[in-house]
Design a protein around this motif. Structure first.
Motif, PDB file in Angstrom:
ATOM      1  N   THR A   6       2.815  63.893 -35.879  1.00  0.00           N
ATOM      2  CA  THR A   6       2.483  64.044 -34.585  1.00  0.00           C
ATOM      3  C   THR A   6       2.937  63.272 -33.628  1.00  0.00           C
ATOM      4  O   THR A   6       3.380  63.578 -32.422  1.00  0.00           O
ATOM      5  CB  THR A   6       0.869  63.989 -34.818  1.00  0.00           C
ATOM      6  OG1 THR A   6       0.554  64.854 -35.871  1.00  0.00           O
ATOM      7  CG2 THR A   6       0.416  64.781 -33.413  1.00  0.00           C
ATOM      8  N   LEU A   7       2.591  61.829 -34.070  1.00  0.00           N
ATOM      9  CA  LEU A   7       3.113  60.662 -32.990  1.00  0.00           C
ATOM     10  C   LEU A   7       4.721  61.001 -32.489  1.00  0.00           C
ATOM     11  O   LEU A   7       4.873  60.844 -31.355  1.00  0.00           O
ATOM     12  CB  LEU A   7       2.949  59.490 -33.711  1.00  0.00           C
ATOM     13  CG  LEU A   7       3.271  58.028 -32.769  1.00  0.00           C
ATOM     14  CD1 LEU A   7       2.826  57.983 -31.405  1.00  0.00           C
ATOM     15  CD2 LEU A   7       3.187  56.983 -33.719  1.00  0.00           C
ATOM     16  N   SER A   8       5.313  61.208 -33.822  1.00  0.00           N
ATOM     17  CA  SER A   8       6.935  61.216 -33.410  1.00  0.00           C
ATOM     18  C   SER A   8       7.143  62.386 -32.470  1.00  0.00           C
ATOM     19  O   SER A   8       8.043  62.443 -31.510  1.00  0.00           O
ATOM     20  CB  SER A   8       7.279  61.713 -34.817  1.00  0.00           C
ATOM     21  OG  SER A   8       8.616  61.304 -34.967  1.00  0.00           O
ATOM     22  N   ILE A  36       2.958  57.775 -23.743  1.00  0.00           N
ATOM     23  CA  ILE A  36       3.022  57.141 -24.668  1.00  0.00           C
ATOM     24  C   ILE A  36       1.773  56.286 -25.076  1.00  0.00           C
ATOM     25  O   ILE A  36       1.479  56.344 -26.256  1.00  0.00           O
ATOM     26  CB  ILE A  36       4.095  55.897 -24.525  1.00  0.00           C
ATOM     27  CG1 ILE A  36       5.532  56.510 -24.290  1.00  0.00           C
ATOM     28  CG2 ILE A  36       4.311  54.845 -25.908  1.00  0.00           C
ATOM     29  CD1 ILE A  36       6.617  55.415 -23.689  1.00  0.00           C
ATOM     30  N   ARG A  37       1.110  55.756 -24.107  1.00  0.00           N
ATOM     31  CA  ARG A  37      -0.255  55.325 -24.373  1.00  0.00           C
ATOM     32  C   ARG A  37      -1.075  56.066 -25.020  1.00  0.00           C
ATOM     33  O   ARG A  37      -1.612  55.954 -26.150  1.00  0.00           O
ATOM     34  CB  ARG A  37      -0.853  54.709 -23.089  1.00  0.00           C
ATOM     35  CG  ARG A  37      -2.137  54.250 -23.254  1.00  0.00           C
ATOM     36  CD  ARG A  37      -2.690  53.699 -21.846  1.00  0.00           C
ATOM     37  NE  ARG A  37      -3.981  53.548 -21.815  1.00  0.00           N
ATOM     38  CZ  ARG A  37      -4.574  52.383 -22.061  1.00  0.00           C
ATOM     39  NH1 ARG A  37      -3.862  51.315 -21.753  1.00  0.00           N
ATOM     40  NH2 ARG A  37      -5.972  52.213 -21.873  1.00  0.00           N
ATOM     41  N   ARG A  38      -1.323  57.477 -24.743  1.00  0.00           N
ATOM     42  CA  ARG A  38      -2.029  58.420 -25.167  1.00  0.00           C
ATOM     43  C   ARG A  38      -1.565  58.727 -26.490  1.00  0.00           C
ATOM     44  O   ARG A  38      -2.724  58.770 -27.387  1.00  0.00           O
ATOM     45  CB  ARG A  38      -2.251  59.765 -24.261  1.00  0.00           C
ATOM     46  CG  ARG A  38      -3.258  59.324 -23.225  1.00  0.00           C
ATOM     47  CD  ARG A  38      -3.366  60.911 -22.736  1.00  0.00           C
ATOM     48  NE  ARG A  38      -3.700  60.747 -21.305  1.00  0.00           N
ATOM     49  CZ  ARG A  38      -2.685  61.491 -20.453  1.00  0.00           C
ATOM     50  NH1 ARG A  38      -1.750  62.072 -20.897  1.00  0.00           N
ATOM     51  NH2 ARG A  38      -2.717  61.078 -19.118  1.00  0.00           N
ATOM     52  N   ALA A  39      -0.410  58.892 -26.890  1.00  0.00           N
ATOM     53  CA  ALA A  39       0.058  59.454 -28.258  1.00  0.00           C
ATOM     54  C   ALA A  39      -0.207  58.128 -29.110  1.00  0.00           C
ATOM     55  O   ALA A  39      -0.550  58.506 -30.278  1.00  0.00           O
ATOM     56  CB  ALA A  39       1.636  59.596 -27.947  1.00  0.00           C
ATOM     57  N   LEU A  40      -0.230  56.935 -28.946  1.00  0.00           N
ATOM     58  CA  LEU A  40      -0.494  55.831 -29.767  1.00  0.00           C
ATOM     59  C   LEU A  40      -1.818  55.878 -30.008  1.00  0.00           C
ATOM     60  O   LEU A  40      -2.226  55.362 -31.022  1.00  0.00           O
ATOM     61  CB  LEU A  40       0.102  54.487 -28.929  1.00  0.00           C
ATOM     62  CG  LEU A  40       1.636  54.299 -29.033  1.00  0.00           C
ATOM     63  CD1 LEU A  40       1.986  52.920 -28.228  1.00  0.00           C
ATOM     64  CD2 LEU A  40       2.196  54.409 -30.424  1.00  0.00           C
ATOM     65  N   LEU A  41      -2.733  55.842 -29.142  1.00  0.00           N
ATOM     66  CA  LEU A  41      -4.037  56.111 -28.969  1.00  0.00           C
ATOM     67  C   LEU A  41      -4.576  56.872 -30.058  1.00  0.00           C
ATOM     68  O   LEU A  41      -5.488  56.933 -30.947  1.00  0.00           O
ATOM     69  CB  LEU A  41      -4.972  56.000 -27.888  1.00  0.00           C
ATOM     70  CG  LEU A  41      -4.856  54.523 -26.920  1.00  0.00           C
ATOM     71  CD1 LEU A  41      -5.491  55.192 -25.620  1.00  0.00           C
ATOM     72  CD2 LEU A  41      -5.576  53.311 -27.813  1.00  0.00           C
TER      73      LEU A  41
END
Ligand code: GDP
Length: 300
Positions: A6-8, A36-41
């Motif tokens: 999902t992150l990818s 990017i911040r939302r995807a990482l969180l």
């Protein structure tokens, strides 16, 4: 690797949007950094790590480095790649061997994290590389733990030192110390000590692990952490760092569909390198950890 699916996908989508632009405005950069911040969180990466990471990416993305680039979007992707490698530990770090054998490797981690399985995987790998490992069963907490290690040792074709009933049973520190002595006498060049773990961090067991560390003076203390652990990764890793001061990390269950946050948080939060990735239940499912390859998989 399913873990980062999902992150990818989300990062790929973010970069696809970015590539439609030529010159990047500060607003473009901010929008990208926010995604990017939302995807990482959402991937369960620890907040401190995310903040640090996005601040660095933002600063570099707004700098001349990107302004001057022929392809600014591509340059931003490159920056994200480099900063990902940095939070994953930078350079690859291999297992360290002692100048005077035996090399003593102690394992620590929560129950169910994959310690015993990893012990078997590492023993098999060491055998394959021409070493003569001895597994030591110092997890005397769970009734079945010694048996489980015996099964794994047999599958790996490795020798095992386990307490005989009535001989040191109940004293894992003594078993670990005697096991290392035995390895020295029997000329095993490597020793892997499996230790007990609870479902949560437990003061008594942490002291036991610390006592085993003191008694056996290991060359490596590897903290095994389940990639599925999510947001708990940071607190668990810090508790083990305080308790046993581990020298390296093993990420297990990277084949699962966890969101990958543990993997992306632990090296950065503890400053300790990830040395191995465990990617399945079979004894051959073990890989040396390469920060750069992991970053490429995430950004693929
Ligand atoms: P320990 O309590 O820390 O010794 O954990 P175990 O080695 O007993 O592992 C707990 C469970 O996780 C077992 O069912 C293992 O088969 C499984 N396991 C361990 N490593 C992996 C891995 O890398 N991938 C997957 N899918 N399962 C694993």
């Amino acid at each position: 690797m399913a873990t980062f699916g999902t992150l990818s996908d989300r990062l790929t989508e973010t970069f696809r949007n970015l590539r439609t632009k030529g010159k990047l405005t500060p607003a473009d950069v901010d929008g990208t950094v926010r995604e990017i911040r939302r995807a990482l969180l959402d991937a369960d990466v620890a907040l401190t790590v995310v903040k640090d990471f996005t601040a660095k990416v933002r600063e570099r993305a707004l700098s001349d480095e990107v302004n001057r680039a022929l392809n600014p979007a591509q340059q931003v992707v490159q920056i994200v790649n480099e900063e990902l490698i940095a939070i994953l530990g930078g350079e690859q770090r291999r297992l360290q061997f002692a100048k005077n054998p035996p090399t003593v490797i102690m394992l620590a981690g929560l129950q169910g994290s994959g310690k015993t399985t990893f012990a078997g995987k590492l023993a098999k790998q060491l055998e394959k590389d021409g070493h003569t490992p001895l597994l030591i069963a110092a997890d005397l907490q769970r009734p079945n733990a010694v048996n489980q290690l015996q099964v794994v040792a047999e599958q790996a074709g490795a020798a095992i030192y386990a307490p005989e009933p009535g001989n040191g049973v109940g004293d894992p520190v003594r078993v670990a110390r005697d096991g290392v002595e035995h390895a020295r006498r029997a000329q095993h060049d490597t020793v892997i000590i499996d230790t007990a773990g609870r479902l949560g961090v437990d003061a008594e067991l942490m002291k036991q692990a610390a006592d085993i560390r003191t008694a056996t003076d290991p060359d490596e203390v590897l903290f095994v952490i389940d990639a599925m652990i999510g947001q708990d990764a940071v607190n668990t890793a810090k508790a083990f760092q305080d308790g046993v001061d581990f020298t390296g990390v093993v990420l297990s269950k990277l084949d699962g569909d966890a969101r990958g946050g543990a993997a992306l948080s632990v090296a950065s939060v503890t400053g300790r390198p990830i040395i191995f990735a465990s990617t399945g239940e079979g004894l051959d499912d073990l890989e040396p950890f390469h920060p750069d390859r992991m970053a490429s998989r995430i950004l693929d």
